[in-house]
Scaffold this active site. Structure first.
Site, short mmCIF file in Angstrom:
data_model
loop_
_atom_site.label_atom_id
_atom_site.label_comp_id
_atom_site.label_asym_id
_atom_site.label_seq_id
_atom_site.Cartn_x
_atom_site.Cartn_y
_atom_site.Cartn_z
N GLY A 16 0.75 -1.28 -0.04
CA GLY A 16 -0.03 0.08 0.14
C GLY A 16 0.93 1.38 0.08
N ASP A 147 14.90 -5.56 -5.31
CA ASP A 147 14.84 -5.93 -6.93
C ASP A 147 15.79 -5.58 -7.69
OD1 ASP A 147 11.89 -6.93 -5.89
OD2 ASP A 147 10.96 -5.55 -6.89
N CYS A 383 -18.79 3.84 -20.77
CA CYS A 383 -18.10 3.52 -21.81
C CYS A 383 -18.48 2.35 -22.89
CB CYS A 383 -16.69 3.47 -21.53
SG CYS A 383 -15.39 4.00 -22.96
N GLN A 387 -22.15 1.70 -24.92
CA GLN A 387 -22.05 1.11 -26.25
C GLN A 387 -23.14 -0.19 -26.02
OE1 GLN A 387 -18.08 0.52 -27.39
NE2 GLN A 387 -17.47 2.72 -27.57
N GLU A 407 -16.59 -3.34 -33.36
CA GLU A 407 -15.67 -3.65 -32.81
C GLU A 407 -15.89 -5.23 -32.56
OE1 GLU A 407 -15.07 -2.30 -28.66
OE2 GLU A 407 -13.16 -3.05 -28.52
N HIS A 509 -15.30 8.69 -19.01
CA HIS A 509 -15.25 7.73 -17.73
C HIS A 509 -15.27 8.69 -16.55
CE1 HIS A 509 -13.77 3.86 -19.25
NE2 HIS A 509 -13.36 4.58 -20.25
N GLU A 511 -15.51 8.18 -13.36
CA GLU A 511 -15.17 7.44 -12.23
C GLU A 511 -13.68 8.05 -11.86
OE1 GLU A 511 -15.41 5.64 -15.00
OE2 GLU A 511 -13.97 4.32 -15.38
N1 GLN Z 1 -13.71 -0.86 -26.41
C1 GLN Z 1 -14.60 0.26 -26.46
C2 GLN Z 1 -13.90 1.11 -27.53
O1 GLN Z 1 -12.83 1.22 -27.72
C3 GLN Z 1 -14.85 0.84 -25.21
C4 GLN Z 1 -13.66 1.20 -24.46
C5 GLN Z 1 -13.79 1.29 -22.88
O2 GLN Z 1 -14.83 1.06 -22.29
N2 GLN Z 1 -12.80 2.23 -22.18
O3 GLN Z 1 -14.73 2.16 -27.79
#
Ligand code: GLN
Length: 544
Positions: A16, A147, A383, A387, A407, A509, A511
């Site tokens: 940590g 290391d 993300c 989709q 994709e 994102h 988060e």
């Molecule tokens: N695989 C998807 C893309 O490249 C979503 C990527 C993700 O969720 N960060 O658009």
């Protein structure tokens, strides 16, 4: 003059260090000091963005688009300093830079060596963090002392104090003091050995932070102090926290670590009294939740705790915000394909689908989304989660049979998600990753706008694929709300489904921008909606 703290780790990995470094950063900030945080990683990979989440946990993305180690997430959650590309270097990046200089002839044909060329490069990336606007730079050295990989970094930080003065540097070593059940004793020998290794290469630590399961007696601290050549008050106990990681800084304060650092670095005049109230309040809220709810996180890497680190943290922050204790259910999306959404997801008050790459488990995610949409369960897609929500809506509401992301199905008849250059009228960007902070504009009277309480936002991206604008009108006609778009309207950033308590999915994102003292508005909104579902259900089934 900027002061430098170097954090190393010994005995075992996963002690940590990131969390301890971040906590120290926070404590110094709460004493009014201006802090910058940096992590130096000993692995050879040049691009942390391509590392497997299974092995290395999530890839953390900064505003400037750099893809970094997840420890930088701790830094951002605990401190307010701006993090940039300069805050994370790997051995690979250091060597690459030196080799590129060599290729350009910048070393004038001299022999290029670890000392001084690699160590000079390391020192220069550390020095770059300092400046008139920074009081303290905290540099964490990844890996464990002993290391082979960390040696050049340790050598560089040893030299660093010769360059800037020993008084301007502080070496803090994090070690383990294990408890031996059979002997009913704490063992100090591993710490002695680890410090011995540091001293062999010329670094005498100033402070030892000792991770332990049980409290360390005064006697043991004196013993560690004597053998490791530090004053007893510089042997700091950091006991395991089974309740919350946000207790770590408070326990360091109890052991007077902030005061010790301030004194050792001669910052007594610059530093204020410690203001720790926001953190004690936070722990109080955490310990006294008013409600308990459960959220399902449906993902591909569900069994790997660190793969969705920032997602879990952001859910916790939203729990603190809503005074709710949240039980997180980690669900493998592939399991939903086998066992069905009903069986695995009934009973959750909210369902979240995080980002990801690769086809495995996609159909399970689509099933989870259909379940959330049809049952009115609060849903948050992030993300890849957005989709999948578009795919689900396309298939089941628009009736686009086999709608998919290109994709996962190159030949789909309905590529509702695709690369930008696959869309007829847009040609820029190609298959490159959209990375880093980008602006979006929000539509009035939407969940998103209500949550953010503002029209313009900036959020971090990390993806290649986009909503296919060819289908936009059709989706809109069938009820989908595009509540956030790029300011010119050209790219979809947020979608919502109407006649549902809370169904929001985002291409970015969020988060990465959530903090314990400042929950991200969308996470707060999502958890708030899940809480309402819980309360409605308890009203209708009072014995639940
Ligand atoms: N695989 C998807 C893309 O490249 C979503 C990527 C993700 O969720 N960060 O658009």
């Amino acid at each position: 003059m900027t002061k430098h703290i170097f954090v190393t780790g010994g005995v075992v990995s996963s002690l940590g260090k990131g969390l301890t470094s971040a906590s120290i950063g926070m404590l110094l900030e709460q004493r009014g000091l201006r802090v910058r945080m940096q992590k130096l990683d000993p692995y050879i990979n040049v691009d942390p963005g391509t590392m497997s989440p299974y092995q290395h946990g999530e890839v953390y993305v900064l505003d400037d688009g750099s893809e970094t180690d997840l420890d930088l997430g701790h830094y951002e959650r605990f401190t307010s300093g701006q993090l940039t590309r300069d805050c994370n270097y790997t051995t690979g990046q250091i060597y690459l830079s030196v080799i590129e200089q060599e290729r350009k002839g910048q070393f004038l044909g001299k022999t290029v060596q670890v000392i001084p060329h690699i160590t000079n490069e390391i020192k220069s990336v550390i020095k770059r963090m300092g400046g008139d606007d920074v009081d303290v730079v905290i540099t964490e050295i990844g890996g464990t002392v002993g290391d082979i990989e960390s040696l050049p970094f340790l050598e560089a930080i040893r030299q660093f104090s010769l360059d800037v003065g020993r008084d301007n540097c502080l070496y803090l070593h994090l070690t383990l003091v294990p408890y031996l059940k059979a002997a009913d004793e704490l063992k100090t020998k591993p710490t002695q050995h680890s410090v011995g290794q540091l001293r062999e290469i010329g670094i005498q630590p100033d402070i030892l932070v000792c991770r332990c399961e049980h409290s360390i007696s005064r006697e043991d601290r004196e013993k560690i102090a004597l053998f490791c050549n530090v004053p007893t008050e510089a042997v700091i106990e950091e006991k395991d926290k089974d309740f919350s990681i946000y207790e770590v800084p408070l326990s360091l304060v109890d052991n007077k670590l902030d005061e010790l650092i301030v004194q050792k670095l001669g910052l007594s005049n610059a530093a204020n009294e410690l203001n720790i109230t926001p953190w004690t309040d936070l722990i109080h809220r955490l310990r006294n939740p008013r409600h308990e709810i459960s959220i399902a996180v449906v993902g591909k890497y569900a069994e790997h705790k660190d793969a969705y680190k920032s997602i879990y943290e952001a859910i916790d922050h939203a729990g603190i915000h809503n005074q709710a204790q949240i039980r997180i259910g980690r669900i493998q999306s592939a399991d939903i394909e086998r066992e069905g959404a009903e069986r695995l997801l009934s009973g959750y008050h909210g369902i979240l689908i995080p980002g990801g790459f690769g086809e495995r488990g996609i159909e399970g995610k689509v099933q989870a989304i259909q379940f959330a949409r049809e049952r009115g369960i609060p849903f948050f897609g992030i993300c890849l989660g957005m989709q999948c929500a578009v795919i689900e809506f396309g298939r089941h509401i628009l009736g686009l049979d086999g709608a998919h992301s290109s994709e996962f199905d190159k030949d789909t008849k309905h590529p509702v998600i695709c690369l930008l250059d696959e869309q007829e009228n847009v040609t820029q960007m190609g298959g490159t990753m959209r990375l880093g902070s980008q602006p979006a504009t929000l539509l009035p009277d939407t969940h998103a706008r209500l949550a953010y309480e503002t029209e313009s936002i900036e959020e971090r991206h990390r993806h290649r694929y986009e909503f296919n604008n060819f289908y936009r009108e059709h989706f809109e006609k069938m009820g989908m709300i595009f509540s956030g778009t790029r300011p010119d309207g050209g790219l979809v950033e947020i979608i919502e489904v109407p006649d549902h308590p809370w169904f929001v999915a985002v291409q970015f994102h969020p988060e990465f921008k959530s903090k314990p003292l400042q929950s991200h508005p969308l996470f707060a909104g999502f958890v708030g909606a899940a809480l309402q579902r819980h309360q409605r259900r308890s009203d209708s089934h009072p014995d639940q």
